[in-house]
Scaffold this active site. Structure first.
Site, short mmCIF file in Angstrom:
data_model
loop_
_atom_site.label_atom_id
_atom_site.label_comp_id
_atom_site.label_asym_id
_atom_site.label_seq_id
_atom_site.Cartn_x
_atom_site.Cartn_y
_atom_site.Cartn_z
N LYS A 60 0.84 -1.20 0.00
CA LYS A 60 0.00 0.00 0.00
C LYS A 60 0.88 1.25 0.00
O LYS A 60 0.76 2.14 0.84
CB LYS A 60 -0.95 0.01 1.19
CG LYS A 60 -1.98 -1.11 1.10
CD LYS A 60 -3.17 -0.88 1.99
CE LYS A 60 -4.16 -2.02 1.88
NZ LYS A 60 -3.59 -3.33 2.30
N ALA A 62 2.52 4.59 -0.22
CA ALA A 62 1.81 5.87 -0.02
C ALA A 62 2.78 6.98 0.33
O ALA A 62 2.69 7.59 1.40
CB ALA A 62 0.75 5.74 1.07
N ILE A 64 5.87 10.08 -1.38
CA ILE A 64 6.10 11.01 -2.50
C ILE A 64 6.56 10.20 -3.72
O ILE A 64 7.01 9.05 -3.58
CB ILE A 64 7.16 12.07 -2.13
CG1 ILE A 64 8.51 11.41 -1.78
CG2 ILE A 64 6.67 12.95 -0.98
CD1 ILE A 64 9.68 12.37 -1.70
N PRO A 65 6.47 10.79 -4.91
CA PRO A 65 6.80 10.02 -6.11
C PRO A 65 8.17 9.34 -6.07
O PRO A 65 8.28 8.15 -6.41
CB PRO A 65 6.72 11.08 -7.23
CG PRO A 65 5.69 12.04 -6.73
CD PRO A 65 5.91 12.11 -5.24
N GLY A 171 -15.57 -12.77 3.83
CA GLY A 171 -15.21 -13.68 4.93
C GLY A 171 -15.06 -12.95 6.23
O GLY A 171 -16.03 -12.40 6.76
N GLY A 174 -16.76 -9.77 6.70
CA GLY A 174 -18.21 -9.81 6.57
C GLY A 174 -18.78 -9.69 5.17
O GLY A 174 -19.98 -9.85 4.98
N GLY A 190 -8.17 -13.61 3.07
CA GLY A 190 -7.08 -13.88 4.01
C GLY A 190 -7.49 -14.85 5.09
O GLY A 190 -7.45 -16.07 4.91
#
Ligand code: 3DU
Length: 211
Positions: A60, A62, A64-65, A171, A174, A190
């Site tokens: 994930k 997240a 700076i470039p 799962g 929910g 998972g």
């Protein structure tokens, strides 16, 4: 038919390896993130490459470039085939991940909206739509959207067209696979698999639910 992606958030490397080997014949990709990499070290990725299924780095990303570019390059050097980055950091930061992934011949998926209850605090008012739209424009291979909110996935599908959508949240969180499978290219599962007594049998069950 939706793909089945196993989220291997298992912090015991031996157990992770056994579960991955047992489930490999029944899944379409393996998603590995911080829990396993921090537990087993980054070198652990190489041990999964001979399973012959795509390995998705769920970092994930997240930042700076420039930092996104560096992280993505390192992930592919470890043997990953695809990477997940966050979309909320903006178009330039997402583009850095996409361009780097493509340089390595890999894929980049962008989190457009998340599945947990708290996600609604910030992912409202068109944010998911805007992330989905610029993800398509900057050449991302697809988005991550919440299986817990099928209505939102349908709205994002209208924006991304035939780009891929992978959906976590079934799962343990929910989400109901029956209400999401037809909307997405893959579901991410998972705990429902890796915490079960028989992960391989459970994987077969989930694969059937993807049909
Ligand atoms: O809830 P599960 O145990 O089935 O795992 C879902 C996985 O998908 C887990 O790795 C989590 O970090 C990831 N994920 C989400 O659950 C929700 C998102 O919006 C994005 C990723």
């Amino acid at each position: 038919v939706a793909e089945l992606v196993l989220a291997l958030d298992v912090t015991n490397p031996d157990r992770a390896s056994k579960i991955a080997s047992a489930c490999a014949p029944h899944i379409d990709a393996l998603k590995i993130g911080y829990p396993l990499v921090l537990a087993g070290g980054s070198g652990i990725i190489e041990s999964f490459t001979d399973l012959d299924i795509p390995l998705i780095a769920d970092f994930k990303v997240a930042d700076i470039p420039n930092t996104n570019r560096l992280i993505t390059g390192q992930a592919f050097s470890l043997g990953f085939d695809a990477i997940i980055c966050q979309g909320f950091v903006g178009r330039d930061a997402v583009t850095a991940c996409v361009v780097t992934a493509h340089e390595y011949g890999g894929d980049c998926y962008v989190v457009a909206e998340m599945s947990h209850p708290g996600a609604t605090e910030f992912f409202g008012e068109g944010v998911g739509e805007r992330i989905a739209a610029f993800s398509v424009e900057c050449g991302a291979d697809g988005i991550i959207a919440p299986a817990t909110r099928p209505g939102r996935v349908a709205a994002l599908r209208a924006i991304v067209g035939d780009k891929k959508i992978y959906a976590p949240g079934v799962g343990a969180q929910g989400g109901d696979p029956a209400s999401i499978a037809a909307l997405v290219d893959g579901i991410i599962v998972g705990r429902a698999i890796y915490e079960s007594e028989n992960p391989d049998r459970e994987a077969v069950k989930w694969r059937d639910l993807c049909q």
